[in-house]
Design a protein around this motif. Structure first.
Motif, PDB file in Angstrom:
ATOM      1  N   GLY A   1      -0.699   4.263  -4.334  1.00 44.96           N
ATOM      2  CA  GLY A   1      -1.897   5.105  -4.276  1.00 44.96           C
ATOM      3  C   GLY A   1      -2.190   5.827  -5.584  1.00 44.96           C
ATOM      4  O   GLY A   1      -1.280   6.305  -6.264  1.00 44.96           O
TER       5      GLY A   1
ATOM      6  N   THR B   1      -0.186   9.807  -4.217  1.00 43.30           N
ATOM      7  CA  THR B   1      -1.214   9.800  -3.181  1.00 43.30           C
ATOM      8  C   THR B   1      -0.858   8.773  -2.109  1.00 43.30           C
ATOM      9  O   THR B   1      -0.670   7.599  -2.419  1.00 43.30           O
ATOM     10  CB  THR B   1      -2.586   9.420  -3.789  1.00 43.30           C
TER      11      THR B   1
ATOM     12  N   GLY C   1       0.813  -1.212   0.000  1.00 43.25           N
ATOM     13  CA  GLY C   1       0.000   0.000   0.000  1.00 43.25           C
ATOM     14  C   GLY C   1       0.841   1.255   0.000  1.00 43.25           C
ATOM     15  O   GLY C   1       1.956   1.288  -0.511  1.00 43.25           O
TER      16      GLY C   1
ATOM     17  N   LEU D   1      -2.045   6.493   0.645  1.00 42.90           N
ATOM     18  CA  LEU D   1      -3.328   5.902   1.032  1.00 42.90           C
ATOM     19  C   LEU D   1      -3.097   4.726   1.958  1.00 42.90           C
ATOM     20  O   LEU D   1      -2.183   3.935   1.719  1.00 42.90           O
ATOM     21  CB  LEU D   1      -4.048   5.315  -0.207  1.00 42.90           C
ATOM     22  N   TYR D   2      -3.885   4.601   2.992  1.00 43.17           N
ATOM     23  CA  TYR D   2      -3.914   3.362   3.760  1.00 43.17           C
ATOM     24  C   TYR D   2      -5.337   3.038   4.172  1.00 43.17           C
ATOM     25  O   TYR D   2      -6.002   3.867   4.788  1.00 43.17           O
ATOM     26  CB  TYR D   2      -2.981   3.416   4.993  1.00 43.17           C
TER      27      TYR D   2
END
Ligand SMILES: NC(=O)c1ccc[n+]([C@@H]2O[C@H](COP(=O)([O-])OP(=O)(O)OC[C@H]3O[C@@H](n4cnc5c(N)ncnc54)[C@H](O)[C@@H]3O)[C@@H](O)[C@H]2O)c1
Ligand SMILES: CC(C)[C@H](C(=O)O)[C@@H](O)C(=O)O
Length: 268
Positions: free
Chosen positions: A52, A70, A47, A72-73
């Motif tokens: 992202g 980006t 991830g 993201l998680y």
């Protein structure tokens, strides 16, 4: 490499940083700071800003170009890597430090919240948190305070290279990248070392130790893993050193000779 990690869902990257006592002088830090060092970095691998969307390079109205990524998680991604971290801590010294940048990033804010939630299932493991900038500092200030470090993809990438130098060389650090069923891909944490390619001087020990991790984590044969690790220890006892871990009074050897010596030690 990134496509393999994503396609095989190898989300849990285990990067142990263990100082062989014979290499205390090869560490970038003073021997007393690293003697007995044994920490495990659990790095999320599927991830973060690595994968992202959106990402790209766009042209703004004024004609200037802008690169963007980006971070993201998702909760589920944080939860499963946190569980791997806590389980690992349970088999070690029951201490885990979660590393994030929750003072700035929302992705990290959620990371911290989910790690706290997972911690409730592991009351026997002591959880602490550090911001990544402080964690980097602590790794070179007092690395033995750490047992397990659990962190995201980008922070884990950087911190594990840093941890490598504590052990003497990036040529000493193996890794396992595991999926949910324990299947994995095993490789040294270093890359193709283009600056020394073809010169016969690369340290093969991280690659050899990765085979030991394969035996331990996927093939469930810890006794065979220990044989490989023991053989590496004996070769270091013999004073053989590739250039990256060379020290006064030791015998310099190339990649081939180091590999052959480990094979010979395995046969003993
Ligand atoms: N896991 C991976 O697949 C992985 C990891 C890191 C880099 N890479 C890739 O490798 C290439 C080179 O990247 P880089 O130069 O930033 O990192 P690198 O790890 O290849 O090399 C960094 C430094 O460490 C030294 N080094 C690395 N392995 C060594 C060994 N076994 N023995 C002695 N010294 C060693 C190199 O000589 C170099 O000075 C890039 O294409 C990068 O994307 C892949
Ligand atoms: C080669 C590169 C994509 C990789 C990463 O950043 O994950 C490497 O640095 C690593 O540590 O495995």
């Amino acid at each position: 490499m990134l496509a393999i990690r994503a396609d095989l869902e190898l989300f849990a990257n285990l990067r142990p940083a263990l100082l062989y006592p014979q290499l205390a002088d090869a560490s970038a830090l003073k021997p007393e700071l690293v003697a007995g060092l044994d920490l495990l970095i659990v790095r999320e691998l599927n991830g973060d800003i690595y994968f992202g969307q959106p990402r790209g390079i766009r042209t703004l109205e004024n004609g200037e170009r802008e690169g963007f990524n980006t971070m993201l998680y998702r909760e589920s991604e944080i939860e499963r890597i946190a569980q791997v971290g806590f389980e690992a801590a349970r088999k070690r010294h029951r201490k885990i430090c979660s590393v994030d940048k929750a003072n700035v990033l929302e992705a990290s804010e959620l990371w911290r919240e989910v790690v706290e939630r997972v911690a409730k299932d592991y009351p026997d493991v002591a959880l602490s948190h550090l911001y990544v900038d402080n964690a980097a500092m602590q790794l070179v200030r007092a690395p033995k305070q750490f047992d397990v470090i659990v962190t995201g993809n980008l922070f884990g990438d950087i911190l594990s290279d840093c941890a490598a130098m504590l052990t003497g060389s990036i040529g000493m650090l193996p890794s396992a990248s595991l999926d949910a069923s324990g299947k994995g891909l095993y490789e040294p944490i270093h890359g193709s070392a283009p600056d020394i390619a073809g010169k016969g001087m690369a340290n093969p020990l991280a690659t050899i130790l990765s085979a030991a991790m394969l035996l331990r984590y996927t093939l469930n044969a810890p006794e065979l893993a220990e044989r490989i690790e023991g053989a590496v220890g004996r070769v270091l006892d013999q004073g053989l050193r590739t250039l990256d871990i060379m020290a006064a009074g030791m015998t310099p050897v190339g990649t081939q000779a180091m590999g052959d010596a480990v094979v010979a030690a395995l046969m003993d």
